[in-house]
Design an enzyme around this catalytic site. Structure first.
Site, PDB file in Angstrom:
ATOM      1  N   GLU A  94     -15.019 -14.248  40.050  1.00 39.29           N
ATOM      2  CA  GLU A  94     -13.652 -13.815  39.750  1.00 39.29           C
ATOM      3  C   GLU A  94     -12.984 -15.010  39.097  1.00 39.29           C
ATOM      4  O   GLU A  94     -12.470 -15.896  39.772  1.00 39.29           O
ATOM      5  CB  GLU A  94     -12.983 -13.403  41.074  1.00 39.29           C
ATOM      6  CG  GLU A  94     -11.962 -12.325  40.902  1.00 39.29           C
ATOM      7  CD  GLU A  94     -10.602 -12.919  40.706  1.00 39.29           C
ATOM      8  OE1 GLU A  94     -10.232 -13.095  39.528  1.00 39.29           O
ATOM      9  OE2 GLU A  94      -9.932 -13.218  41.688  1.00 39.29           O
ATOM     10  N   CYS A 143      -4.412 -15.679  38.596  1.00 33.01           N
ATOM     11  CA  CYS A 143      -5.367 -15.310  37.552  1.00 33.01           C
ATOM     12  C   CYS A 143      -4.884 -14.060  36.826  1.00 33.01           C
ATOM     13  O   CYS A 143      -5.310 -13.789  35.715  1.00 33.01           O
ATOM     14  CB  CYS A 143      -6.759 -15.129  38.137  1.00 33.01           C
ATOM     15  SG  CYS A 143      -6.796 -13.968  39.467  1.00 33.01           S
TER      16      CYS A 143
HETATM   17  C1  UN1 Z   1      -5.807 -14.502  41.865  1.00 35.13           C
HETATM   18  O1  UN1 Z   1      -4.873 -15.006  41.242  1.00 35.13           O
HETATM   19  O2  UN1 Z   1      -6.880 -15.148  42.037  1.00 35.13           O
HETATM   20  O3  UN1 Z   1      -3.172  -9.059  41.617  1.00 35.13           O
HETATM   21  C2  UN1 Z   1      -5.757 -13.190  42.532  1.00 35.13           C
HETATM   22  C3  UN1 Z   1      -2.678 -10.118  42.016  1.00 35.13           C
HETATM   23  C4  UN1 Z   1      -3.077 -10.613  43.380  1.00 35.13           C
HETATM   24  C5  UN1 Z   1      -4.376 -11.335  43.324  1.00 35.13           C
HETATM   25  C6  UN1 Z   1      -4.452 -12.463  42.359  1.00 35.13           C
HETATM   26  N1  UN1 Z   1      -3.167  -9.484  44.287  1.00 35.13           N
HETATM   27  O4  UN1 Z   1      -1.893 -10.771  41.357  1.00 35.13           O
END
Ligand code: UN1
Length: 509
Positions: free
Chosen positions: A260, A294
């Site tokens: 991820e 992310c």
């Molecule tokens: C991340 O930034 O690694 O959808 C995950 C989202 C959060 C998860 C982000 N539930 O922004």
């Protein structure tokens, strides 16, 4: 000692090794700082290479026992971990905020996300379904079943220091795996607090070593995990550069990875959009968590009819965003994680300017009262052409590009024209445009939304992305399958041995 650590029962120095009743670490001390104040929060005694081996050995031994527990009973233990998290939500959420600098509402939201995935996993523990197939041979039955994999290595990033572990850990646990967690060295105390909660519950049920924690130098903990044949799956969240190393190293030994990685997410706003919705979604997506998700919105494609007015509204809104103490009510933007991240923000701005991007607001490191830690930056809007080279890169900071496009087709082309493929969104009230964005010829991302932003996904869906985002899926839907191995079984309950495809093979007796 920090009162939150005291409240959560985390010692000073905190143990960088937790495996059952074994608490320790005899490596170097790691310090953890509050990025909002620059103050030391606490220290962690890291694990050594020898301790790594010991812990993986214990976690592997625990697997033989854990996999024998019926899945719904494993679910019951996960339910109790969820209940403990409910009880600790407030101090744990505050610790998340103190250690990674996200707003308090987000720190609490992160713990809520852990509770939600625990609940999801409890239900799942009665639903690890396999399919049955009709055999082409008479008196034969064919079906598939799912078995646990073994020890799962979980590598997490600083920006979701607790929730991302739980996405992996809660599913892996009901699937019958045991696990070793290597958290980000930037947020070790949150990991210790979370692990202690899980370990307490597991110990009560006689499975103390099923989940373990290792905080240590890369050479002592991170790298051995990649090469360790006792660890059949490594689930890693972080940068694309890190994921490339993880993917290659683990593949060399035919281990599995669940990656991820980087996102570079876009929102498309068409002329027929509800601009009030779009404005709020862009703001949360772009500056929420100080641009360190992310799923953060980094690129905004504006159709030409609304580009000027929406740009003006965004610039006006940005002027009101309060940057500062993430614990204080009213703050919308907290600090970046450390000064290295601030340097990355400054480097990106220099590139943007050199490449002809036009800064509309922000673009400065903040100083003065409340900003002494040196980790606060102004959220930044940049007007750019679609071919600005810097648009290709994910920078973990609140820098957002506004790019004008002619129509939905150009917007989709631009959305897809980056190496990453995590999240995407379109704002339109036109059904045809929305469906076009979601079609096979539309967004190439793992997540595609209509009239909501790119970040803040719920746990019920499979979370992850394509291309350099790594292809993994975590959390909801059937993501659990990554934590198990599939076995296809064919049973002959007849008295003859027919071969598939009608092959004849007569053996004289
Ligand atoms: C991340 O930034 O690694 O959808 C995950 C989202 C959060 C998860 C982000 N539930 O922004």
């Amino acid at each position: 000692m920090h009162p939150l650590l005291q409240q959560l029962g985390v010692a000073d120095p905190a143990p960088g090794l937790i495996c059952g009743e074994r608490r320790g670490g005899s490596g170097a001390l790691l310090e953890s700082f509050d990025p909002a104040t620059g103050k030391l929060l606490g220290r962690v005694q890291q694990a050594t290479r020898a301790e790594y081996d010991e812990v993986v050995g214990r976690t592997e031994a625990a697997f033989a026992k854990w996999r024998a527990v019926p899945a719904p009973q494993r679910g019951e233990i996960v339910r109790q971990i969820g209940d403990e998290l409910r009880r600790s939500k407030e101090p744990l959420g505050r610790l998340v905020t103190a250690e990674c600098g996200k707003l308090l509402t987000e720190g609490l939201g992160e713990v809520q996300e852990m509770i939600d995935i625990a609940d999801f996993a409890v239900g799942l523990s009665r639903q690890l379904y396999g399919l049955t197939m009709h055999s082409e041979r008479p008196s034969h039955r064919m079906y598939e079943q799912w078995h646990p994999l073994g020890v799962v290595g979980i590598i997490t990033a600083f920006n979701f220091p607790a929730a991302v572990w739980s996405w992996n850990a809660m599913l892996a646990a009901v699937c019958g795996d045991t696990m070793v967690w290597k958290p980000s060295p930037k947020t070790p105390l949150t990991a210790v607090a979370v692990q202690q909660i899980a370990s307490r519950v597991l110990a009560k049920h006689g499975h103390p070593d099923a989940m373990s924690l290792l905080i240590g130098e890369l050479a002592d903990v991170g790298e051995p995990l990649l090469d360790d044949r006792r660890v059949p799956l490594v689930s890693a969240t972080g940068s694309t550069a890190m994921g490339r190393i993880v993917g290659e190293r683990v593949a060399r030994r035919f281990g599995r990875t669940l990656l991820e990685l980087g996102g570079n997410n876009a929102i498309v706003v068409l002329d027929d959009a509800d601009l009030d919705l779009a404005l709020r979604a862009i703001a949360f997506g772009a500056v929420g968590t100080a641009g360190q998700r992310c799923t953060t919105t980094r690129r905004v494609y504006l159709q030409k009819g609304i580009a000027a007015p929406l740009t003006a509204r965004l610039v006006k809104a940005y002027a009101t965003f309060k940057v500062g103490d993430p614990q204080a009510p009213g703050t919308l933007v907290g600090p970046l994680i450390d000064r290295a991240a601030v340097a990355g923000y400054e480097r990106a701005l220099a590139q943007i300017r050199a490449q002809g991007g036009e800064v509309l607001c922000g673009a400065k490191v903040l100083s003065g009262p409340g900003y002494e830690s040196g980790c606060f930056v102004a959220p930044t809007l940049v007007r750019a052409r679609h071919d600005l080279p810097q648009l290709q890169h994910e920078v973990f900071a609140p820098i957002t590009y506004l790019i004008e496009v002619a129509d939905v087709d150009e917007a989709i082309r631009c959305n897809n024209a980056v190496p990453q493929g995590l999240s995407s969104a379109i704002f339109t009230l036109n059904l045809r445009h929305a469906e076009r964005f979601l079609s096979a010829a539309g967004s190439d991302c793992g997540i595609a939304n209509v009239n909501i932003g790119t970040s803040g996904a719920e746990i019920g869906g499979a979370f992850g992305g394509e291309k350099e985002t790594g292809g993994g899926r975590e959390a909801g839907s059937d993501s659990w399958k990554a934590y198990m191995r599939r076995q296809t079984c064919t049973i002959n309950f007849g008295a003859t041995l027919p071969l598939a495809q009608g092959v004849q093979f007569e053996v004289g007796s």
